[in-house]
Design an enzyme around this catalytic site. Structure first.
Site, PDB file in Angstrom:
ATOM      1  N   ASN A 205       5.228  -1.843   5.028  1.00 30.60           N
ATOM      2  CA  ASN A 205       6.571  -1.616   4.496  1.00 30.60           C
ATOM      3  C   ASN A 205       7.019  -0.206   4.842  1.00 30.60           C
ATOM      4  O   ASN A 205       6.289   0.548   5.496  1.00 30.60           O
ATOM      5  CB  ASN A 205       6.596  -1.866   2.987  1.00 30.60           C
ATOM      6  CG  ASN A 205       5.638  -0.944   2.269  1.00 30.60           C
ATOM      7  OD1 ASN A 205       5.803   0.267   2.263  1.00 30.60           O
ATOM      8  ND2 ASN A 205       4.594  -1.522   1.677  1.00 30.60           N
ATOM      9  N   ASP A 274       2.139  -6.675  -1.258  1.00 31.82           N
ATOM     10  CA  ASP A 274       1.855  -7.683  -2.284  1.00 31.82           C
ATOM     11  C   ASP A 274       0.943  -8.778  -1.754  1.00 31.82           C
ATOM     12  O   ASP A 274       0.202  -9.390  -2.509  1.00 31.82           O
ATOM     13  CB  ASP A 274       3.167  -8.286  -2.793  1.00 31.82           C
ATOM     14  CG  ASP A 274       3.937  -7.291  -3.657  1.00 31.82           C
ATOM     15  OD1 ASP A 274       3.280  -6.641  -4.492  1.00 31.82           O
ATOM     16  OD2 ASP A 274       5.159  -7.138  -3.471  1.00 31.82           O
ATOM     17  N   LYS A 284      -5.976 -11.136  19.638  1.00 32.07           N
ATOM     18  CA  LYS A 284      -4.517 -11.110  19.595  1.00 32.07           C
ATOM     19  C   LYS A 284      -3.951 -12.534  19.704  1.00 32.07           C
ATOM     20  O   LYS A 284      -4.365 -13.290  20.598  1.00 32.07           O
ATOM     21  CB  LYS A 284      -3.994 -10.238  20.743  1.00 32.07           C
ATOM     22  CG  LYS A 284      -2.505 -10.048  20.670  1.00 32.07           C
ATOM     23  CD  LYS A 284      -2.001  -9.207  21.839  1.00 32.07           C
ATOM     24  CE  LYS A 284      -0.492  -9.255  21.884  1.00 32.07           C
ATOM     25  NZ  LYS A 284       0.062  -8.793  23.136  1.00 32.07           N
ATOM     26  N   PRO A 302      -4.808  -7.635  -4.962  1.00 28.59           N
ATOM     27  CA  PRO A 302      -5.028  -7.238  -6.355  1.00 28.59           C
ATOM     28  C   PRO A 302      -4.017  -6.172  -6.764  1.00 28.59           C
ATOM     29  O   PRO A 302      -3.572  -5.377  -5.933  1.00 28.59           O
ATOM     30  CB  PRO A 302      -6.449  -6.665  -6.342  1.00 28.59           C
ATOM     31  CG  PRO A 302      -6.719  -6.297  -4.918  1.00 28.59           C
ATOM     32  CD  PRO A 302      -5.909  -7.238  -4.079  1.00 28.59           C
ATOM     33  N   PHE A 320       5.242   3.217 -10.570  1.00 29.59           N
ATOM     34  CA  PHE A 320       6.579   3.309  -9.990  1.00 29.59           C
ATOM     35  C   PHE A 320       7.126   1.886  -9.860  1.00 29.59           C
ATOM     36  O   PHE A 320       6.358   0.946  -9.669  1.00 29.59           O
ATOM     37  CB  PHE A 320       6.549   3.978  -8.609  1.00 29.59           C
ATOM     38  CG  PHE A 320       6.695   5.475  -8.674  1.00 29.59           C
ATOM     39  CD1 PHE A 320       5.692   6.249  -9.216  1.00 29.59           C
ATOM     40  CD2 PHE A 320       7.851   6.101  -8.216  1.00 29.59           C
ATOM     41  CE1 PHE A 320       5.826   7.637  -9.306  1.00 29.59           C
ATOM     42  CE2 PHE A 320       7.995   7.477  -8.298  1.00 29.59           C
ATOM     43  CZ  PHE A 320       6.982   8.243  -8.842  1.00 29.59           C
ATOM     44  N   LYS A 334       7.668  -4.391 -15.844  1.00 30.52           N
ATOM     45  CA  LYS A 334       6.412  -3.875 -15.275  1.00 30.52           C
ATOM     46  C   LYS A 334       5.640  -3.051 -16.292  1.00 30.52           C
ATOM     47  O   LYS A 334       4.401  -3.061 -16.309  1.00 30.52           O
ATOM     48  CB  LYS A 334       6.700  -3.054 -14.016  1.00 30.52           C
ATOM     49  CG  LYS A 334       6.993  -3.957 -12.845  1.00 30.52           C
ATOM     50  CD  LYS A 334       7.412  -3.277 -11.576  1.00 30.52           C
ATOM     51  CE  LYS A 334       7.889  -4.365 -10.609  1.00 30.52           C
ATOM     52  NZ  LYS A 334       8.530  -3.893  -9.424  1.00 30.52           N
ATOM     53  N   LYS A 338       2.063  -4.612 -16.763  1.00 31.95           N
ATOM     54  CA  LYS A 338       0.916  -3.824 -16.279  1.00 31.95           C
ATOM     55  C   LYS A 338       0.283  -3.031 -17.413  1.00 31.95           C
ATOM     56  O   LYS A 338      -0.723  -2.351 -17.208  1.00 31.95           O
ATOM     57  CB  LYS A 338       1.364  -2.912 -15.132  1.00 31.95           C
ATOM     58  CG  LYS A 338       1.925  -3.727 -13.970  1.00 31.95           C
ATOM     59  CD  LYS A 338       2.247  -2.926 -12.747  1.00 31.95           C
ATOM     60  CE  LYS A 338       3.015  -3.779 -11.765  1.00 31.95           C
ATOM     61  NZ  LYS A 338       2.527  -3.689 -10.384  1.00 31.95           N
TER      62      LYS A 338
HETATM   63  N1  CTP Z   1       1.086  -1.619  -7.551  1.00 33.89           N
HETATM   64  C1  CTP Z   1      -0.282  -1.598  -7.397  1.00 33.89           C
HETATM   65  N2  CTP Z   1      -0.915  -2.606  -6.741  1.00 33.89           N
HETATM   66  C2  CTP Z   1      -0.212  -3.663  -6.260  1.00 33.89           C
HETATM   67  C3  CTP Z   1       1.192  -3.692  -6.406  1.00 33.89           C
HETATM   68  C4  CTP Z   1       1.808  -2.654  -7.059  1.00 33.89           C
HETATM   69  O1  CTP Z   1      -0.925  -0.636  -7.844  1.00 33.89           O
HETATM   70  N3  CTP Z   1      -0.864  -4.624  -5.631  1.00 33.89           N
HETATM   71  C5  CTP Z   1       1.733  -0.518  -8.285  1.00 33.89           C
HETATM   72  C6  CTP Z   1       2.649   0.329  -7.433  1.00 33.89           C
HETATM   73  O2  CTP Z   1       1.929   1.443  -6.911  1.00 33.89           O
HETATM   74  C7  CTP Z   1       3.683   0.759  -8.434  1.00 33.89           C
HETATM   75  C8  CTP Z   1       3.783  -0.409  -9.373  1.00 33.89           C
HETATM   76  O3  CTP Z   1       2.549  -1.100  -9.238  1.00 33.89           O
HETATM   77  O4  CTP Z   1       3.265   1.863  -9.193  1.00 33.89           O
HETATM   78  C9  CTP Z   1       4.918  -1.352  -9.137  1.00 33.89           C
HETATM   79  O5  CTP Z   1       4.983  -1.715  -7.793  1.00 33.89           O
HETATM   80  P1  CTP Z   1       6.145  -2.631  -7.241  1.00 33.89           P
HETATM   81  O6  CTP Z   1       5.864  -2.916  -5.795  1.00 33.89           O
HETATM   82  O7  CTP Z   1       7.473  -2.093  -7.616  1.00 33.89           O
HETATM   83  O8  CTP Z   1       5.950  -3.923  -8.086  1.00 33.89           O
HETATM   84  P2  CTP Z   1       5.054  -5.163  -7.952  1.00 33.89           P
HETATM   85  O9  CTP Z   1       4.033  -5.118  -9.037  1.00 33.89           O
HETATM   86  O10 CTP Z   1       4.528  -5.306  -6.562  1.00 33.89           O
HETATM   87  O11 CTP Z   1       6.087  -6.328  -8.284  1.00 33.89           O
HETATM   88  P3  CTP Z   1       7.294  -6.905  -7.374  1.00 33.89           P
HETATM   89  O12 CTP Z   1       6.902  -6.694  -5.945  1.00 33.89           O
HETATM   90  O13 CTP Z   1       7.326  -8.321  -7.765  1.00 33.89           O
HETATM   91  O14 CTP Z   1       8.531  -6.165  -7.774  1.00 33.89           O
END
Ligand code: CTP
Length: 399
Positions: A205, A274, A284, A302, A320, A334, A338
């Site tokens: 990303n 994610d 490849k 995870p 965040f 969140k 979390k």
């Molecule tokens: N985060 C994490 N591990 C993951 C996904 C997210 O530690 N596998 C943490 C990110 O570092 C951030 C927070 O969770 O502090 C929220 O991340 P975000 O990408 O906004 O949310 P997601 O939990 O991935 O949910 P979504 O993508 O559905 O918005």
């Protein structure tokens, strides 16, 4: 501030240092020893600092002829860079037979700190006399910056190089930051993760890692021992930060859980992918001449933040939330899902890769919007906020 130069080849870096300090907003009064004048001219340093340079305790320009007193009375710090072995020896004995050593001795010790940046050959640095002198100088309250290590002007390699001008500037800035996290261990995740599809492709990303690196820097400036777990980003490691480079979410997960066990604070800024590809191709993947396109099966990664927040003796966890819409509602979701005490909400598209950001702090008590600012300024404010929360409630956020 007063920038003092003693004699050493590292004087050539002093010109750049003056520029860096001025760019950072300092007023720089240069003072040189006679030996320093052998290496660089007062003309260069006057032109760069836009102030006349002082070189002698007998300088008649001062009305009371007391440059050694006057120069430190309005100064916030004296930085001696380069500090030669001889000058350090002199300082430690309180000798004062030239303007620079005189003003170091005559400075108001409580409100004008002394910082020294040693610069010398590695044998001179390693000599027991220098090591003894440096230890005593620290015991007397001076701050020793560096030295660095590497190639030396004499052709030898080792410890004793003066820190680079930008490093000295950052050390000086850090010196003046409040030490709200002294003695605390802080863990930060930053940047994107990269999930391979095959040996040459992957899912990732647009996170630049800038916010996480700024938080790691601000936490180190505030006196914390910082571990920064970084995904693939091209950013320099902030000074005094331990960096662990990882690529995938699984690697970041393992590294973060290992480090979280003895951390006081965990700030999860990483934009963790994610999903990862269920089975990574060993070779490849080739095009099939338009006949078919590969279908990727994904599995969920995870959740690192949630996993750390489930630890029995968990650190104070800050997450965040990067969203594109419904910012505060999703951030609050969140917070609950979390099970963390604080979420920093921001709009993904407005922060990824940018140098500044606008954030809203979301906690059980409500929302607090912070105006748009540079990421380092936000990081410093956030670090102060976390320090205050730890102070108010030492077990804050623990289940
Ligand atoms: N985060 C994490 N591990 C993951 C996904 C997210 O530690 N596998 C943490 C990110 O570092 C951030 C927070 O969770 O502090 C929220 O991340 P975000 O990408 O906004 O949310 P997601 O939990 O991935 O949910 P979504 O993508 O559905 O918005």
């Amino acid at each position: 501030m007063v920038l003092g130069l003693s004699g050493g080849i590292a004087c050539y870096k002093a010109a750049e240092l003056v520029r860096e300090l001025i760019k950072a907003g300092a007023t720089v009064q240069v003072v040189m020893t006679e030996a320093a004048e052998q290496f660089i001219t007062a003309v260069t340093l006057q032109a760069l600092s836009n102030r006349t340079v002082f070189t002698s305790q007998w300088d008649a320009r001062e009305a009371n002829n007391m440059a050694h007193i006057n120069l430190t009375r309005g100064a916030d710090a004296v930085l001696v860079a380069p500090a030669s072995a001889d000058f350090i020896a002199k300082l430690l004995h309180g000798r004062a037979d030239d303007l620079l050593s005189l003003l170091c001795l005559a400075r108001p010790i409580e409100r004008c700190p002394l910082l020294v940046a040693p610069a010398m050959n590695r044998e001179m640095w390693a000599h027991p006399a220098t090591q003894r002198n440096v230890a005593q100088l620290k015991a007397d309250g001076a701050t020793v910056l560096g030295p660095g290590s590497g190639d030396q002007a004499c052709g030898e390699i080792g410890d004793g190089r003066m820190l680079e001008p930008a490093e000295l500037r950052d050390e000086l800035i850090a010196f003046f930051q409040p030490k709200g996290l002294a003695g605390r261990r802080v863990l930060v995740t930053a940047g994107p993760t990269f999930e391979p599809i095959d040996p040459v492709r992957g899912l990732t990303n647009r996170s630049s890692g800038k916010m996480g690196f700024a938080i790691a820097r601000a936490a180190a400036e505030a006196g914390a021992e910082v571990t920064l777990i970084a995904g693939p980003v091209a950013l320099a490691t902030p000074r005094h930060v331990r960096r662990v480079d990882v690529t995938t979410a699984a690697e970041m997960h393992a590294a973060a859980l290992a480090a979280a066990i003895d951390s006081d604070v965990f700030v999860a800024t990483a934009a963790v992918a994610d999903w990862r590809v269920a089975s990574v191709a060993g070779a490849k993947i080739k095009k099939a001449d338009g006949r078919s396109v590969p279908v990727l099966e994904l599995v969920e990664n995870p959740d690192i933040l949630a996993a750390v927040a489930r630890l029995p003796k968990r650190p104070y966890c800050v997450g965040f939330a990067a969203e594109s819409e419904n910012l505060l509602a999703y951030a609050r979701e969140k917070l609950v899902k979390k099970n963390v005490p604080l979420i920093i909400a921001n709009i993904g598209g407005a922060t990824f890769g940018e140098d500044d950001n606008a954030i809203t702090l979301v906690d059980a008590a409500g929302d607090h919007e912070w105006p748009r600012a540079g990421k380092l300024a936000l990081a410093r404010r956030l670090v102060a906020e976390i320090a205050a929360r730890l102070e108010r409630e030492p077990t804050a956020g623990r289940p």
